[in-house]
Design an enzyme around this catalytic site. Structure first.
Site, mmCIF file in Angstrom:
data_model
loop_
_atom_site.group_PDB
_atom_site.id
_atom_site.type_symbol
_atom_site.label_atom_id
_atom_site.label_comp_id
_atom_site.label_asym_id
_atom_site.label_seq_id
_atom_site.Cartn_x
_atom_site.Cartn_y
_atom_site.Cartn_z
ATOM 1 N N LYS A 1 0.845 -1.195 0.000
ATOM 2 C CA LYS A 1 0.000 0.000 0.000
ATOM 3 C C LYS A 1 0.879 1.243 0.000
ATOM 4 O O LYS A 1 1.746 1.408 0.859
ATOM 5 C CB LYS A 1 -0.902 0.043 1.232
ATOM 6 C CG LYS A 1 -1.910 1.199 1.201
ATOM 7 C CD LYS A 1 -2.537 1.459 2.549
ATOM 8 C CE LYS A 1 -1.718 2.464 3.327
ATOM 9 N NZ LYS A 1 -2.404 3.018 4.512
ATOM 10 N N ASP B 1 -3.536 4.205 -2.056
ATOM 11 C CA ASP B 1 -4.586 4.613 -1.123
ATOM 12 C C ASP B 1 -4.575 6.128 -0.939
ATOM 13 O O ASP B 1 -4.136 6.637 0.088
ATOM 14 C CB ASP B 1 -4.361 3.896 0.218
ATOM 15 C CG ASP B 1 -5.504 4.106 1.185
ATOM 16 O OD1 ASP B 1 -6.622 4.414 0.737
ATOM 17 O OD2 ASP B 1 -5.273 3.950 2.406
ATOM 18 N N LEU B 2 -5.093 6.846 -1.944
ATOM 19 C CA LEU B 2 -5.118 8.306 -1.893
ATOM 20 C C LEU B 2 -6.464 8.863 -1.429
ATOM 21 O O LEU B 2 -6.596 10.066 -1.206
ATOM 22 C CB LEU B 2 -4.769 8.889 -3.267
ATOM 23 C CG LEU B 2 -3.348 8.615 -3.759
ATOM 24 C CD1 LEU B 2 -3.095 9.322 -5.086
ATOM 25 C CD2 LEU B 2 -2.306 9.022 -2.725
ATOM 26 N N LYS B 3 -7.467 7.999 -1.342
ATOM 27 C CA LYS B 3 -8.781 8.415 -0.820
ATOM 28 C C LYS B 3 -9.294 9.675 -1.528
ATOM 29 O O LYS B 3 -9.658 10.667 -0.901
ATOM 30 C CB LYS B 3 -8.711 8.640 0.692
ATOM 31 C CG LYS B 3 -8.278 7.419 1.489
ATOM 32 C CD LYS B 3 -8.206 7.733 2.975
ATOM 33 C CE LYS B 3 -7.910 6.500 3.813
ATOM 34 N NZ LYS B 3 -6.553 5.966 3.610
ATOM 35 N N LEU B 4 -9.349 9.616 -2.845
ATOM 36 C CA LEU B 4 -9.786 10.771 -3.620
ATOM 37 C C LEU B 4 -11.190 11.201 -3.214
ATOM 38 O O LEU B 4 -12.099 10.381 -3.087
ATOM 39 C CB LEU B 4 -9.759 10.440 -5.118
ATOM 40 C CG LEU B 4 -8.410 10.011 -5.697
ATOM 41 C CD1 LEU B 4 -8.555 9.725 -7.188
ATOM 42 C CD2 LEU B 4 -7.334 11.058 -5.458
ATOM 43 N N ASP C 1 -13.472 14.728 -4.139
ATOM 44 C CA ASP C 1 -13.594 16.076 -4.694
ATOM 45 C C ASP C 1 -14.803 16.078 -5.626
ATOM 46 O O ASP C 1 -15.544 15.104 -5.689
ATOM 47 C CB ASP C 1 -12.309 16.466 -5.434
ATOM 48 C CG ASP C 1 -12.022 17.960 -5.366
ATOM 49 O OD1 ASP C 1 -12.961 18.749 -5.645
ATOM 50 O OD2 ASP C 1 -10.888 18.344 -5.053
ATOM 51 N N PRO D 1 -16.910 15.591 -9.004
ATOM 52 C CA PRO D 1 -16.753 14.489 -9.966
ATOM 53 C C PRO D 1 -15.744 14.739 -11.066
ATOM 54 O O PRO D 1 -14.942 13.853 -11.396
ATOM 55 C CB PRO D 1 -18.170 14.317 -10.522
ATOM 56 C CG PRO D 1 -19.058 14.742 -9.403
ATOM 57 C CD PRO D 1 -18.338 15.893 -8.756
ATOM 58 N N ASN D 2 -15.732 15.936 -11.650
ATOM 59 C CA ASN D 2 -14.830 16.215 -12.765
ATOM 60 C C ASN D 2 -13.365 16.155 -12.324
ATOM 61 O O ASN D 2 -12.502 15.658 -13.057
ATOM 62 C CB ASN D 2 -15.139 17.593 -13.356
ATOM 63 C CG ASN D 2 -14.381 17.835 -14.646
ATOM 64 O OD1 ASN D 2 -14.537 17.105 -15.622
ATOM 65 N ND2 ASN D 2 -13.541 18.857 -14.646
ATOM 66 N N THR D 3 -13.081 16.649 -11.129
ATOM 67 C CA THR D 3 -11.713 16.632 -10.614
ATOM 68 C C THR D 3 -11.252 15.204 -10.336
ATOM 69 O O THR D 3 -10.113 14.825 -10.660
ATOM 70 C CB THR D 3 -11.605 17.473 -9.338
ATOM 71 O OG1 THR D 3 -11.926 18.836 -9.647
ATOM 72 C CG2 THR D 3 -10.206 17.418 -8.747
ATOM 73 N N THR E 1 -11.072 2.794 10.093
ATOM 74 C CA THR E 1 -11.000 1.914 11.269
ATOM 75 C C THR E 1 -10.570 2.680 12.518
ATOM 76 O O THR E 1 -10.603 2.141 13.617
ATOM 77 C CB THR E 1 -10.034 0.736 11.027
ATOM 78 O OG1 THR E 1 -8.770 1.237 10.558
ATOM 79 C CG2 THR E 1 -10.600 -0.225 9.997
ATOM 80 N N GLN F 1 -5.683 2.658 15.881
ATOM 81 C CA GLN F 1 -6.840 1.960 15.340
ATOM 82 C C GLN F 1 -7.818 1.641 16.478
ATOM 83 O O GLN F 1 -7.408 1.327 17.589
ATOM 84 C CB GLN F 1 -6.410 0.640 14.674
ATOM 85 C CG GLN F 1 -5.347 0.795 13.612
ATOM 86 C CD GLN F 1 -5.936 1.154 12.257
ATOM 87 O OE1 GLN F 1 -7.087 1.542 12.153
ATOM 88 N NE2 GLN F 1 -5.135 1.023 11.229
ATOM 89 N N GLY G 1 0.305 -2.762 8.562
ATOM 90 C CA GLY G 1 1.379 -1.791 8.519
ATOM 91 C C GLY G 1 2.425 -2.024 9.577
ATOM 92 O O GLY G 1 3.342 -2.827 9.410
ATOM 93 N N ARG G 2 2.303 -1.319 10.688
ATOM 94 C CA ARG G 2 3.337 -1.301 11.716
ATOM 95 C C ARG G 2 3.756 -2.662 12.260
ATOM 96 O O ARG G 2 4.947 -2.860 12.544
ATOM 97 C CB ARG G 2 2.892 -0.372 12.860
ATOM 98 C CG ARG G 2 3.017 1.096 12.488
ATOM 99 C CD ARG G 2 2.246 2.018 13.411
ATOM 100 N NE ARG G 2 0.809 1.959 13.136
ATOM 101 C CZ ARG G 2 -0.074 2.767 13.681
ATOM 102 N NH1 ARG G 2 0.301 3.695 14.535
ATOM 103 N NH2 ARG G 2 -1.355 2.670 13.379
#
Length: 232
Positions: free
Chosen positions: A32, A59-62, A64, A66-68, A119, A190, A210-211
């Protein structure tokens, strides 16, 4: 569907990331790349990791208009990533735009999945801070069904909603679950954590760790423990 362990590369620099990945030798990983790593280093991170033969969960969690989001997804399509995240809270039109952008960009194999509730979010937090009156579980299921309706390939949720998501969205709908720990691991920030065995039992398609791996003295050994408990 093949179950996979995704390692969260939550490092600030590309150099630290490459040093970490070298510890795995010839092992081909699913990793990730989140906001910390991507935003401080840029697309070169994806290029370097792809050259090493690893799969990428970007994992950028867009979130904004819709067009962007369409433009962002279309631009990211050229990197051939395996999974991209967008926020379900952006609504159906935005979710459709993300998937369309990826397809219009020519990346037909990239899965686009929606973020439901983090989470690190408790039900109390959600109700007080997001003013959502339904239960946390109902909120997650609502977002998952919205993502399915919008043509997305799956969602990110805690393990505790996976069984219900399966019921509403089907077993082929991806269920990517962070917050996975072995019994000995610290939970950190978490709040809704679970073991890899429980994730497997509930029907997660991917777990994100992750950790417990990245901060281990022997990350390959730790990674293999998670694989053993989740895949076997």
């Amino acid at each position: 569907m093949k179950k996979e362990v995704i390692i969260a590369l939550d490092f600030p620099t590309l150099e630290e990331t490459i040093i970490f990945l070298e510890k795995f030798g010839e092992e081909r990983l699913f990793v990730k790349v989140g906001m910390e790593l991507y935003l401080q280093n840029g697309p070169v991170v994806i290029e370097k990791i792809k050259k090493l033969g690893h799969k990428i969960f970007l994992d950028l969690k867009l979130h904004d208009i819709p067009n962007t989001v369409y433009g962002a997804a279309k631009g990211l399509a050229k990197f051939g990533i395996d999974i991209l995240t967008v926020h379900c809270a952006g609504g159906e039109e935005m979710l459709r735009s993300a998937k369309k952008g990826m397809l219009d960009g020519g990346s037909f194999d990239t899965k686009v999945i929606g973020i439901t509730q983090l989470t690190s979010t408790s039900e109390d937090n959600m109700k007080k801070e997001q003013l959502i009156e339904v239960s946390l579980k109902d909120s997650v299921i609502n977002y998952a069904t919205l993502a399915k309706k919008a043509g997305l390939d799956g969602v990110v949720s805690s393990v505790y909603e996976v069984y219900s998501i399966n019921e509403f969205c089907g077993s082929d709908f991806l269920k990517v679950t962070p917050g996975i720990r072995l019994h000995k691991n610290s939970v950190g920030d978490q709040k809704r954590v679970a073991t890899p065995e429980y994730a497997k039992e509930q029907g997660s398609s991917h777990i994100v760790v992750g950790r417990p791996i990245t901060q281990s003295e022997n990350p390959l050994e730790e990674y293999n423990k998670f694989k053993k408990f989740f895949n076997n």
